[in-house]
Design an enzyme around this catalytic site. Structure first.
Site, short mmCIF file in Angstrom:
data_model
loop_
_atom_site.label_atom_id
_atom_site.label_comp_id
_atom_site.label_asym_id
_atom_site.label_seq_id
_atom_site.Cartn_x
_atom_site.Cartn_y
_atom_site.Cartn_z
N GLU A 127 -1.80 -5.29 8.56
CA GLU A 127 -1.00 -4.70 9.63
C GLU A 127 -1.69 -4.88 10.99
OE1 GLU A 127 -0.09 -0.60 8.79
OE2 GLU A 127 0.83 -1.08 6.85
N ASP A 130 0.84 -1.20 0.00
CA ASP A 130 0.00 0.00 0.00
C ASP A 130 0.88 1.25 0.00
OD1 ASP A 130 0.88 -0.18 2.60
OD2 ASP A 130 -1.10 0.06 3.51
N SER A 131 2.21 1.04 -0.01
CA SER A 131 3.14 2.16 -0.26
C SER A 131 2.90 2.72 -1.66
CB SER A 131 4.59 1.71 -0.09
OG SER A 131 4.83 0.51 -0.80
N ASP A 160 -1.15 -6.06 -0.28
CA ASP A 160 -1.54 -5.38 0.97
C ASP A 160 -3.03 -5.11 1.00
OD1 ASP A 160 0.48 -5.00 2.82
OD2 ASP A 160 1.23 -3.16 1.87
N GLU A 188 8.82 -4.20 10.66
CA GLU A 188 9.30 -2.94 10.10
C GLU A 188 9.90 -2.06 11.19
OE1 GLU A 188 6.60 -1.04 7.38
OE2 GLU A 188 7.84 0.78 7.25
N LYS A 236 -1.60 -9.25 2.90
CA LYS A 236 -0.87 -8.81 4.10
C LYS A 236 -1.71 -7.79 4.85
CE LYS A 236 3.02 -6.08 3.91
NZ LYS A 236 2.59 -4.85 4.60
O1 KIV Z 1 3.56 -1.13 1.67
C1 KIV Z 1 4.74 -1.50 1.73
O2 KIV Z 1 5.58 -1.22 0.87
C2 KIV Z 1 5.13 -2.33 2.89
C3 KIV Z 1 6.58 -2.64 3.04
C4 KIV Z 1 7.31 -1.46 3.53
C5 KIV Z 1 6.81 -3.82 3.90
O3 KIV Z 1 4.31 -2.71 3.65
#
Ligand code: KIV
Length: 271
Positions: free
Chosen positions: A122, A51-52, A90, A189, A120
């Site tokens: 969080e 989600d980055s 994510d 992280e 994934k």
């Molecule tokens: O969204 C992302 O890029 C991440 C990584 C930093 C692990 O969750």
């Protein structure tokens, strides 16, 4: 030779074997077809459709604004390109936190509409019900503890997490819980290396670090950061493997120069 150099597709089972054999797991983000073709072609084990993308692709300040539809859009392109790696997608902020039924619905949309191989999420104990429900549908789940950017407004900063004993203990308990309920791997992280080492030794599922030191089972970076496309982000944990910002800027400048000077196109570049 590595355990997986001949495998057709990296699976959660293969990642587990890699941890047992002490072979480090490589993971990078990608958000589109072209980048994923390069990253998968180079032999990465896992692509994370992170989600980055909210920061890197859309220019938002945080990961919070990206939507489920947008994550599915990014994941679709990555899945088409990824011939060998495992693709983890994510789950965006707001798609799984409140209600486990909604979490399952979001995970199923990701799997059905993008073709991704895992999701994934969080968090630890507070999202246990959502994780259990997603797992019950046969969707592999990767956990994410430590600095969890979707909670940035709770933390207030992107500083190193779990330096204090109470937070470190909660992180260890959450890691054990995520393993116990069935997550296949865990991202840690920006936490102290000693704590990450302890977690990787305590739990049996692969632990993949970003700013979590060397004593974990694998590493993940944001691909635009490690390629040097983003030039203004310099955390200590980031190693730059290229300076694509300069290379791309020079290429674009040369193109502009050639267009303006009538050098491009030349006779060989015309029909
Ligand atoms: O969204 C992302 O890029 C991440 C990584 C930093 C692990 O969750």
């Amino acid at each position: 030779m590595s355990i997986h150099s001949e495998v057709k597709r990296v699976t959660t089972h293969i990642l587990q074997e890699m941890k047992q054999r002490g072979e480090k797991i490589s993971m990078l983000t990608s958000y589109d077809y072209s980048m994923a073709q390069i990253v998968d072609g180079a032999g990465i084990d896992i692509i994370l459709v992170g989600d980055s993308a909210s920061n890197v692709m859309a220019g938002h300040e945080t990961t919070l604004p990206i939507t489920l539809d947008q994550m599915i859009y990014h994941a679709c392109g990555v899945v088409k390109a990824a011939k060998r790696c495992l693709v983890v997608v994510d789950m965006p902020f707001g798609s799984y936190q409140g209600n486990s039924k909604e979490a399952l619905h979001s995970a199923i949309r990701i799997m059905k509409e993008s073709g991704g191989h895992a999701v994934k999420l969080e968090g630890g104990a507070e999202i246990k019900e959502s994780i259990i429900r997603i797992l019950s549908a046969g969707v592999p789940v990767m956990g994410h503890l430590g600095l969890t950017p979707q909670s940035i407004y709770k933390f207030g900063t992107y500083n190193v997490r779990a330096k204090e004993e109470a937070e470190a203990n909660k992180l260890i308990e959450d890691a054990k819980l995520l393993e116990e309920i069935g997550c296949f791997a865990l991202v840690l992280e920006k936490i102290p290396s000693e704590l990450a080492k302890k977690v990787a030794e305590t739990i049996n599922i692969p632990v993949i670090g970003i700013g979590a030191g060397a004593d974990v089972d694998g590493q993940v970076l944001v691909v635009h950061d490690m390629l040097g496309i983003n030039k203004d982000f310099h955390p200590r944990f980031l190693r730059r493997y290229a300076d694509l910002h300069t290379i791309m800027t020079d290429a674009v400048s040369n193109y502009i120069k050639d267009v303006k000077s009538l050098d491009f196109p030349n006779s060989k570049e015309c029909y």
